[in-house]
Design a protein around this motif. Structure first.
Motif, PDB file in Angstrom:
ATOM      1  N   ARG A   1      37.669  36.467  32.282  1.00 16.30           N
ATOM      2  CA  ARG A   1      36.488  36.132  33.092  1.00 16.30           C
ATOM      3  C   ARG A   1      36.881  35.380  34.357  1.00 16.30           C
ATOM      4  NH1 ARG A   1      32.035  34.344  28.561  1.00 16.30           N
ATOM      5  NH2 ARG A   1      31.512  36.465  27.934  1.00 16.30           N
ATOM      6  N   LEU A   2      37.928  34.568  34.272  1.00 13.15           N
ATOM      7  CA  LEU A   2      38.424  33.891  35.474  1.00 13.15           C
ATOM      8  C   LEU A   2      38.967  34.909  36.476  1.00 13.15           C
ATOM      9  CD1 LEU A   2      40.290  30.844  33.907  1.00 13.15           C
ATOM     10  CD2 LEU A   2      38.193  30.776  35.259  1.00 13.15           C
ATOM     11  N   ALA A   3      39.524  35.996  35.974  1.00 10.43           N
ATOM     12  CA  ALA A   3      40.107  37.021  36.845  1.00 10.43           C
ATOM     13  C   ALA A   3      39.068  37.951  37.439  1.00 10.43           C
ATOM     14  CB  ALA A   3      41.135  37.835  36.071  1.00 10.43           C
ATOM     15  N   VAL A   4      37.884  38.003  36.857  1.00 10.70           N
ATOM     16  CA  VAL A   4      36.861  38.963  37.311  1.00 10.70           C
ATOM     17  C   VAL A   4      36.514  38.749  38.779  1.00 10.70           C
ATOM     18  CG1 VAL A   4      34.428  39.597  37.050  1.00 10.70           C
ATOM     19  CG2 VAL A   4      35.899  39.492  35.062  1.00 10.70           C
ATOM     20  N   LYS A   5      36.433  37.505  39.204  1.00 16.47           N
ATOM     21  CA  LYS A   5      36.077  37.236  40.603  1.00 16.47           C
ATOM     22  C   LYS A   5      37.124  37.750  41.585  1.00 16.47           C
ATOM     23  CE  LYS A   5      38.098  32.670  41.124  1.00 16.47           C
ATOM     24  NZ  LYS A   5      39.034  33.043  42.129  1.00 16.47           N
ATOM     25  N   ALA A   6      38.347  37.927  41.105  1.00 15.51           N
ATOM     26  CA  ALA A   6      39.433  38.374  41.970  1.00 15.51           C
ATOM     27  C   ALA A   6      39.672  39.879  41.890  1.00 15.51           C
ATOM     28  CB  ALA A   6      40.718  37.632  41.611  1.00 15.51           C
ATOM     29  N   VAL A   7      38.921  40.571  41.041  1.00 21.34           N
ATOM     30  CA  VAL A   7      39.103  42.016  40.916  1.00 21.34           C
ATOM     31  C   VAL A   7      38.532  42.684  42.161  1.00 21.34           C
ATOM     32  CG1 VAL A   7      38.406  44.079  39.634  1.00 21.34           C
ATOM     33  CG2 VAL A   7      39.073  42.019  38.412  1.00 21.34           C
ATOM     34  N   PRO A   8      39.346  43.449  42.856  1.00 22.07           N
ATOM     35  CA  PRO A   8      38.834  44.145  44.033  1.00 22.07           C
ATOM     36  C   PRO A   8      37.821  45.202  43.627  1.00 22.07           C
ATOM     37  CG  PRO A   8      41.114  44.761  43.625  1.00 22.07           C
ATOM     38  CD  PRO A   8      40.753  43.728  42.618  1.00 22.07           C
ATOM     39  N   ARG A   9      36.824  45.386  44.464  1.00 23.48           N
ATOM     40  CA  ARG A   9      35.791  46.359  44.179  1.00 23.48           C
ATOM     41  C   ARG A   9      36.067  47.640  44.934  1.00 23.48           C
ATOM     42  NH1 ARG A   9      35.276  41.601  44.117  1.00 23.48           N
ATOM     43  NH2 ARG A   9      33.747  40.254  43.238  1.00 23.48           N
TER      44      ARG A   9
ATOM     45  N   THR B   1      45.390  37.235  35.247  1.00 26.50           N
ATOM     46  CA  THR B   1      44.570  36.268  35.980  1.00 26.50           C
ATOM     47  C   THR B   1      45.353  35.657  37.129  1.00 26.50           C
ATOM     48  OG1 THR B   1      43.323  35.780  33.983  1.00 26.50           O
ATOM     49  CG2 THR B   1      43.203  34.160  35.756  1.00 26.50           C
ATOM     50  N   THR B   2      46.587  35.284  36.877  1.00 36.26           N
ATOM     51  CA  THR B   2      47.417  34.676  37.921  1.00 36.26           C
ATOM     52  C   THR B   2      47.668  35.646  39.069  1.00 36.26           C
ATOM     53  OG1 THR B   2      48.507  33.295  36.276  1.00 36.26           O
ATOM     54  CG2 THR B   2      49.620  33.561  38.389  1.00 36.26           C
ATOM     55  N   VAL B   3      48.071  36.863  38.744  1.00 37.22           N
ATOM     56  CA  VAL B   3      48.382  37.857  39.777  1.00 37.22           C
ATOM     57  C   VAL B   3      47.150  38.183  40.616  1.00 37.22           C
ATOM     58  CG1 VAL B   3      48.995  40.281  40.113  1.00 37.22           C
ATOM     59  CG2 VAL B   3      50.356  38.859  38.619  1.00 37.22           C
ATOM     60  N   LEU B   4      46.018  38.432  39.969  1.00 33.67           N
ATOM     61  CA  LEU B   4      44.818  38.814  40.716  1.00 33.67           C
ATOM     62  C   LEU B   4      44.281  37.658  41.564  1.00 33.67           C
ATOM     63  CD1 LEU B   4      42.948  41.056  38.133  1.00 33.67           C
ATOM     64  CD2 LEU B   4      44.219  41.772  40.158  1.00 33.67           C
ATOM     65  N   CYS B   5      44.314  36.446  41.017  1.00 37.02           N
ATOM     66  CA  CYS B   5      43.804  35.298  41.789  1.00 37.02           C
ATOM     67  C   CYS B   5      44.711  34.976  42.976  1.00 37.02           C
ATOM     68  CB  CYS B   5      43.621  34.084  40.888  1.00 37.02           C
ATOM     69  SG  CYS B   5      42.233  34.263  39.742  1.00 37.02           S
ATOM     70  N   LEU B   6      46.030  35.053  42.792  1.00 44.47           N
ATOM     71  CA  LEU B   6      46.934  34.807  43.920  1.00 44.47           C
ATOM     72  C   LEU B   6      46.801  35.896  44.983  1.00 44.47           C
ATOM     73  CD1 LEU B   6      50.160  33.550  42.130  1.00 44.47           C
ATOM     74  CD2 LEU B   6      48.644  32.235  43.622  1.00 44.47           C
ATOM     75  N   ALA B   7      46.636  37.142  44.543  1.00 47.50           N
ATOM     76  CA  ALA B   7      46.456  38.234  45.502  1.00 47.50           C
ATOM     77  C   ALA B   7      45.129  38.086  46.247  1.00 47.50           C
ATOM     78  CB  ALA B   7      46.518  39.574  44.800  1.00 47.50           C
ATOM     79  N   ASP B   8      44.091  37.665  45.526  1.00 48.00           N
ATOM     80  CA  ASP B   8      42.787  37.464  46.154  1.00 48.00           C
ATOM     81  C   ASP B   8      42.844  36.345  47.195  1.00 48.00           C
ATOM     82  OD1 ASP B   8      39.936  38.008  46.361  1.00 48.00           O
ATOM     83  OD2 ASP B   8      39.646  36.065  45.369  1.00 48.00           O
ATOM     84  N   ALA B   9      43.646  35.330  46.933  1.00 45.57           N
ATOM     85  CA  ALA B   9      43.814  34.222  47.880  1.00 45.57           C
ATOM     86  C   ALA B   9      44.790  34.573  48.998  1.00 45.57           C
ATOM     87  CB  ALA B   9      44.303  32.976  47.149  1.00 45.57           C
ATOM     88  N   LYS B  10      45.306  35.805  48.961  1.00 48.45           N
ATOM     89  CA  LYS B  10      46.258  36.314  49.955  1.00 48.45           C
ATOM     90  C   LYS B  10      47.554  35.500  49.979  1.00 48.45           C
ATOM     91  CE  LYS B  10      42.923  38.725  52.784  1.00 48.45           C
ATOM     92  NZ  LYS B  10      41.949  38.834  51.753  1.00 48.45           N
TER      93      LYS B  10
ATOM     94  N   GLN C   1      50.432  48.394  43.850  1.00 47.60           N
ATOM     95  CA  GLN C   1      51.260  48.407  42.648  1.00 47.60           C
ATOM     96  C   GLN C   1      50.798  47.350  41.643  1.00 47.60           C
ATOM     97  OE1 GLN C   1      54.968  47.846  44.711  1.00 47.60           O
ATOM     98  NE2 GLN C   1      55.530  50.019  44.525  1.00 47.60           N
ATOM     99  N   ARG C   2      50.419  46.162  42.147  1.00 45.49           N
ATOM    100  CA  ARG C   2      49.931  45.111  41.253  1.00 45.49           C
ATOM    101  C   ARG C   2      48.637  45.528  40.562  1.00 45.49           C
ATOM    102  NH1 ARG C   2      52.114  41.661  45.197  1.00 45.49           N
ATOM    103  NH2 ARG C   2      50.189  41.683  46.399  1.00 45.49           N
ATOM    104  N   ILE C   3      47.727  46.144  41.307  1.00 46.10           N
ATOM    105  CA  ILE C   3      46.466  46.575  40.705  1.00 46.10           C
ATOM    106  C   ILE C   3      46.723  47.633  39.639  1.00 46.10           C
ATOM    107  CG2 ILE C   3      44.314  47.825  41.181  1.00 46.10           C
ATOM    108  CD1 ILE C   3      44.178  46.323  43.827  1.00 46.10           C
ATOM    109  N   CYS C   4      47.622  48.556  39.913  1.00 44.73           N
ATOM    110  CA  CYS C   4      47.961  49.587  38.926  1.00 44.73           C
ATOM    111  C   CYS C   4      48.609  48.971  37.687  1.00 44.73           C
ATOM    112  CB  CYS C   4      48.871  50.639  39.548  1.00 44.73           C
ATOM    113  SG  CYS C   4      48.037  51.667  40.771  1.00 44.73           S
ATOM    114  N   GLN C   5      49.507  48.001  37.871  1.00 46.23           N
ATOM    115  CA  GLN C   5      50.137  47.334  36.735  1.00 46.23           C
ATOM    116  C   GLN C   5      49.107  46.586  35.889  1.00 46.23           C
ATOM    117  OE1 GLN C   5      53.099  44.845  38.563  1.00 46.23           O
ATOM    118  NE2 GLN C   5      54.707  46.398  38.367  1.00 46.23           N
ATOM    119  N   CYS C   6      48.203  45.881  36.558  1.00 43.98           N
ATOM    120  CA  CYS C   6      47.167  45.149  35.827  1.00 43.98           C
ATOM    121  C   CYS C   6      46.257  46.111  35.076  1.00 43.98           C
ATOM    122  CB  CYS C   6      46.356  44.279  36.782  1.00 43.98           C
ATOM    123  SG  CYS C   6      47.262  42.865  37.435  1.00 43.98           S
ATOM    124  N   SER C   7      45.899  47.223  35.697  1.00 43.18           N
ATOM    125  CA  SER C   7      45.056  48.220  35.025  1.00 43.18           C
ATOM    126  C   SER C   7      45.745  48.769  33.787  1.00 43.18           C
ATOM    127  CB  SER C   7      44.727  49.370  35.976  1.00 43.18           C
ATOM    128  OG  SER C   7      43.946  48.941  37.039  1.00 43.18           O
TER     129      SER C   7
END
Length: 106
Positions: A79-87, A27-36, A5-11
């Motif tokens: 750009r800070l969020a790019v590293k946390a974007v799931p592939r 950026t905040t949502v993706l980085c926190l999700a990436d850090a689990k 749901q977070r990925i869809c909202q961000c998209s």
């Protein structure tokens, strides 16, 4: 919210146009999700193929948003969020399914 749901909202937010506050939220949502640090699964099911599609979508929308951002602050935040974007994966979501099962076991 679940990770899906977070990925869809961000998209959706990226596709609609990004101001500085939206870029900071993404950026905040993706980085926190990436850090689990955020829950990935909360009593809501989805197909791994749907997650794989959502991951591919956010990657494309993120690249467009970064390249089209006119404000350097917005571009920097994204750009800070790019590293946390799931592939997305070509495996159709099998790695995602295994990751979800591992999370549910712990």
């Amino acid at each position: 919210f679940t990770q899906f749901q977070r990925i869809c909202q961000c998209s959706d937010a990226l596709a609609a146009g990004v101001d500085f506050q939206t870029a900071a939220w993404i950026t905040t949502v993706l980085c926190l999700a990436d850090a689990k640090a955020l829950e990935w699964y909360r009593k809501s099911g989805y197909q791994p193929k749907d997650m794989a599609h959502a991951q591919e979508r956010i990657g494309g929308v993120m690249s467009s948003a970064v390249s089209n951002a006119s404000d350097p602050r917005i571009r920097t935040m994204l750009r800070l969020a790019v590293k946390a974007v799931p592939r997305g994966s070509s495996g159709g979501g099998d790695a995602i399914r295994h990751g979800i099962l591992n999370i549910m076991r712990t």
